[in-house]
Design a protein around this motif. Structure first.
Motif: not given
Length: 258
Positions: A67, A83-87, A89, A91-93, A95
């Motif tokens: 991530v 996974i591209r995102g803020d860990m 947030e 929605d990232t969690k 995923q």
């Protein structure tokens, strides 16, 4: 040859994306973090050096999920998902949870470091902040008995972070791998064997002894978690104090009038 040149050149020769790959190799050798078939999560995974090492260690039957806010160039390894995102947030969690599966992760890794300002106290505080974020996310992802690795710069905020980690893992150690630059103040805190028990050492509670173990201790259940009680017999209801907690069971002593 300078240490930084040795590991930089070795990474280029062996196809790793960053010299930091050797830090994870050394951490794994000293602390047995990654095993074939494991599910590993790498927080702040770009550019992917730790993903490469983790992929090799967990093998074809394992999974590695990376991530990062930055795009991670695709790896050839089939057992790696990014996974591209803020860990932090939701929605990232979500995923992450989907990629990990119902059994949770076996190990969470974080080599994150702040953008350096050159002001040591500030850089240290920011590193602890990032490490604490990784720690808090890991508590949601790790299966019972799982491990955590976070990078942090040494300094006055470190003891509080370590103390908080020690409440959640069977033990915590700090290490400075050889692949870290000698002049660097970076340390890795390694939390071994995540404790997910509904009880903690020192807790007192009333339990019913539902069975007797092979060693003669009474066996009680607290939210389906096994507690071994010395000096208790099946059918008794007793008040106990928790004396030690392991990932999948705990020990207790009677505090009522036996």
């Amino acid at each position: 040859m300078a240490r930084k040149d040795e590991y930089y050149n070795r990474a280029k020769q062996q196809g790793y994306r960053a010299r930091s790959a050797y830090k994870l190799k050394q951490l794994n050798e000293s602390s047995s973090l990654l095993s074939p078939g494991d599910v590993a999560v790498d927080l702040g995974a770009a550019p992917g050096g730790w993903l490469q090492v983790a992929s090799e260690e967990v093998g074809e039957h394992g999974k590695v999920i990376g991530v990062d806010l930055q795009r991670i160039k695709e790896l050839e390894a089939r057992n790696v998902t990014t996974i591209r995102g803020d860990m932090t947030e939701e929605d990232t969690k979500e995923q992450l949870f989907e990629a990990i599966g119902d059994d949770g992760a076996d190990v969470v890794l974080s080599d994150m470091a702040p953008n350096m300002t050159g002001e040591y106290n500030l850089d240290h505080a920011r590193s602890v902040y990032l490490a604490r974020q990784a720690f808090e996310v890991a508590l949601e992802l790790l299966d019972s008995g799982g491990d955590l690795v976070v990078k942090v710069f040494d300094g006055p905020d470190l003891p509080d972070l370590r103390s908080d980690m020690e409440k959640e893992f069977q033990y915590v150690r700090a290490t400075h791998p050889d692949a870290s630059r000698q002049e660097s103040s970076e340390l890795y805190l390694i939390g071994k064997k995540r404790i997910t028990a509904p009880v903690k050492k020192g807790d007192e509670c009333e339990v019913e002894i539902v069975d007797v173990g092979s060693e003669g201790d009474g066996i009680a259940k607290v939210d389906e978690f096994t507690v071994f009680v010395s000096g208790a017999e099946m059918g008794e209801t007793v008040t106990v104090r928790i004396t030690d907690v392991k990932p999948r069971f705990a020990f207790a002593e009677r505090v009522d009038d036996a």
